[in-house]
Design a protein around this motif. Structure first.
Motif, PDB file in Angstrom:
ATOM      1  N   ASP A   3       7.516  -7.961   0.897  1.00  0.00           N
ATOM      2  CA  ASP A   3       7.390  -8.210  -0.535  1.00  0.00           C
ATOM      3  C   ASP A   3       6.022  -8.802  -0.892  1.00  0.00           C
ATOM      4  O   ASP A   3       5.443  -8.472  -1.932  1.00  0.00           O
ATOM      5  N   PHE A   4       5.467  -9.675  -0.031  1.00  0.00           N
ATOM      6  CA  PHE A   4       4.148 -10.232  -0.314  1.00  0.00           C
ATOM      7  C   PHE A   4       3.061  -9.159  -0.226  1.00  0.00           C
ATOM      8  O   PHE A   4       2.152  -9.113  -1.059  1.00  0.00           O
ATOM      9  N   PHE A   5       3.165  -8.304   0.793  1.00  0.00           N
ATOM     10  CA  PHE A   5       2.214  -7.203   0.908  1.00  0.00           C
ATOM     11  C   PHE A   5       2.316  -6.274  -0.290  1.00  0.00           C
ATOM     12  O   PHE A   5       1.305  -5.869  -0.873  1.00  0.00           O
ATOM     13  N   ALA A   6       3.565  -5.941  -0.662  1.00  0.00           N
ATOM     14  CA  ALA A   6       3.778  -5.042  -1.797  1.00  0.00           C
ATOM     15  C   ALA A   6       3.304  -5.685  -3.099  1.00  0.00           C
ATOM     16  O   ALA A   6       2.765  -5.000  -3.976  1.00  0.00           O
ATOM     17  N   TYR A   7       3.503  -7.003  -3.246  1.00  0.00           N
ATOM     18  CA  TYR A   7       3.074  -7.685  -4.464  1.00  0.00           C
ATOM     19  C   TYR A   7       1.561  -7.587  -4.632  1.00  0.00           C
ATOM     20  O   TYR A   7       1.070  -7.273  -5.725  1.00  0.00           O
ATOM     21  N   ASP A   8       0.817  -7.843  -3.571  1.00  0.00           N
ATOM     22  CA  ASP A   8      -0.636  -7.719  -3.642  1.00  0.00           C
ATOM     23  C   ASP A   8      -1.055  -6.292  -3.977  1.00  0.00           C
ATOM     24  O   ASP A   8      -1.983  -6.062  -4.759  1.00  0.00           O
ATOM     25  N   PHE A   9      -0.344  -5.327  -3.379  1.00  0.00           N
ATOM     26  CA  PHE A   9      -0.669  -3.920  -3.622  1.00  0.00           C
ATOM     27  C   PHE A   9      -0.439  -3.546  -5.091  1.00  0.00           C
ATOM     28  O   PHE A   9      -1.318  -2.959  -5.740  1.00  0.00           O
ATOM     29  N   LYS A  11      -0.132  -5.563  -7.671  1.00  0.00           N
ATOM     30  CA  LYS A  11      -0.978  -6.345  -8.579  1.00  0.00           C
ATOM     31  C   LYS A  11      -2.369  -5.737  -8.670  1.00  0.00           C
ATOM     32  O   LYS A  11      -2.939  -5.637  -9.767  1.00  0.00           O
ATOM     33  N   LYS A  12      -2.925  -5.325  -7.542  1.00  0.00           N
ATOM     34  CA  LYS A  12      -4.239  -4.666  -7.559  1.00  0.00           C
ATOM     35  C   LYS A  12      -4.159  -3.326  -8.264  1.00  0.00           C
ATOM     36  O   LYS A  12      -5.104  -2.922  -8.955  1.00  0.00           O
ATOM     37  N   LEU A  13      -3.029  -2.635  -8.093  1.00  0.00           N
ATOM     38  CA  LEU A  13      -2.854  -1.340  -8.753  1.00  0.00           C
ATOM     39  C   LEU A  13      -2.817  -1.498 -10.267  1.00  0.00           C
ATOM     40  O   LEU A  13      -3.453  -0.735 -11.006  1.00  0.00           O
ATOM     41  N   LEU A  14      -2.086  -2.511 -10.743  1.00  0.00           N
ATOM     42  CA  LEU A  14      -1.960  -2.727 -12.183  1.00  0.00           C
ATOM     43  C   LEU A  14      -3.252  -3.250 -12.812  1.00  0.00           C
ATOM     44  O   LEU A  14      -3.525  -2.986 -13.987  1.00  0.00           O
ATOM     45  N   THR A  15      -4.019  -4.005 -12.039  1.00  0.00           N
ATOM     46  CA  THR A  15      -5.290  -4.550 -12.558  1.00  0.00           C
ATOM     47  C   THR A  15      -6.479  -3.676 -12.186  1.00  0.00           C
ATOM     48  O   THR A  15      -7.618  -4.086 -12.336  1.00  0.00           O
ATOM     49  N   LYS A  16      -6.169  -2.460 -11.666  1.00  0.00           N
ATOM     50  CA  LYS A  16      -7.204  -1.484 -11.313  1.00  0.00           C
ATOM     51  C   LYS A  16      -8.209  -2.046 -10.312  1.00  0.00           C
ATOM     52  O   LYS A  16      -9.425  -2.072 -10.572  1.00  0.00           O
ATOM     53  N   GLY A  17      -7.684  -2.521  -9.196  1.00  0.00           N
ATOM     54  CA  GLY A  17      -8.541  -3.001  -8.124  1.00  0.00           C
ATOM     55  C   GLY A  17      -8.642  -4.492  -8.024  1.00  0.00           C
ATOM     56  O   GLY A  17      -9.304  -5.017  -7.124  1.00  0.00           O
ATOM     57  N   ARG A  27       1.949  -9.642 -13.736  1.00  0.00           N
ATOM     58  CA  ARG A  27       2.494 -10.427 -12.633  1.00  0.00           C
ATOM     59  C   ARG A  27       3.990 -10.157 -12.473  1.00  0.00           C
ATOM     60  O   ARG A  27       4.499 -10.000 -11.358  1.00  0.00           O
ATOM     61  N   PHE A  28       4.713 -10.145 -13.604  1.00  0.00           N
ATOM     62  CA  PHE A  28       6.152  -9.895 -13.575  1.00  0.00           C
ATOM     63  C   PHE A  28       6.440  -8.499 -13.030  1.00  0.00           C
ATOM     64  O   PHE A  28       7.320  -8.322 -12.175  1.00  0.00           O
ATOM     65  N   ALA A  29       5.707  -7.497 -13.520  1.00  0.00           N
ATOM     66  CA  ALA A  29       5.936  -6.115 -13.087  1.00  0.00           C
ATOM     67  C   ALA A  29       5.626  -5.946 -11.607  1.00  0.00           C
ATOM     68  O   ALA A  29       6.383  -5.290 -10.873  1.00  0.00           O
TER      69      ALA A  29
END
Length: 250
Positions: A3-9, A11-17, A27-29
């Motif tokens: 879940d931590f790995f996926a969260y970072d992934f 979050k970077k995807l939603l913030t475009k890098g 953050r919620f999504a």
């Protein structure tokens, strides 16, 4: 870890890098998607684990026999009994847990005037994790309660032989036992999830901090080696040029 790995992934995807700070909804999504990813991968094991813990026999083949029995009784679908309730429960729990933690940490940095790249320390990190865990567990507990009942097979099947939907289970529970029954076992569950969330976030931050330090040290070493190579190239070039000038003069 998943879940931590996926969260970072996410979050970077939603913030475009990750070039900017995420919005609260991002953050919620990201947290919700990370929780759904992790729980979907591990869900069949949760079902078997729940049924074994409720089985009073101590057969060494308990785990295998439970899996076989689940597949025989309800098919492969039985390994994902309560999955929809779990996913619905994961959305508020993981989303609020990760989102609230990031928000609490960000606000603490603003109040204490700490740079964005700096750590807030072990104590504040633990407190932010504890508060995030309490908030997430309180909001999502009714759905978690329904999930456990479905996993344990303690819900009677419908006349058509299928498991009830989440909404049917909630309505039936509230109608027969009252809404307070949806929070049965809330206190011990919350006391378990709060420190679990707090220490999970603390461990995550400590590991991430050490990895960043090693990454920076490796980057500095590589830059130093590159500079040394450039200096050596300049010295060699200067020596060659000097020799050529000497030959021309001779």
């Amino acid at each position: 870890a998943i879940d931590f790995f996926a969260y970072d992934f996410y979050k970077k995807l939603l913030t475009k890098g990750g070039d900017r700070d995420p919005e609260n909804w991002e953050r919620f999504a990201a947290g919700a998607l990370a929780g759904m990813t992790s729980d979907t991968i591990m869900y069949p094991l949760d079902v078997i684990s729940t049924r074994i813990s409720l089985n009073r026999t101590r057969d060494a083949r308990n785990s295998l026999m439970q899996m076989v029995n689940v597949v025989k009784e309800t098919g492969l679908r039985g390994c994902y009994a309560g999955w929809s309730a779990a996913m619905i429960g994961v959305i508020p729990y993981a989303g609020i847990s990760f989102g609230a933690y990031d928000t609490f940490k960000s606000q603490y940095k603003k109040i204490q005037k700490i740079d964005e790249d700096e750590s807030i320390g072990s104590g504040p990190t633990l407190m932010c994790g504890l508060m995030a865990g309490w908030l997430a567990s309180t909001v999502s507990y009714p759905l978690y309660y329904c999930t456990v009942r479905l996993q344990a097979g303690q819900v009677p099947l419908l006349p058509n032989g299928k498991l009830p939907r989440v909404d049917q289970l909630i309505v039936n529970t509230v109608r027969t036992c009252g809404w307070r029954d949806m929070f049965r076992g809330y206190l011990p569950s919350s006391l378990k999830l709060m420190p679990q969330a707090g220490f999970s976030f603390l461990t995550y931050e400590l590991v991430q901090e050490q990895l960043e330090k090693r990454s920076k040290a490796l980057s500095r070493k590589m830059n130093y080696d590159d500079n040394e190579e450039e200096k050596n190239d300049v010295v060699v070039f200067a020596d060659v040029a000097e020799k050529n000038d000497s030959k021309k003069k001779n």
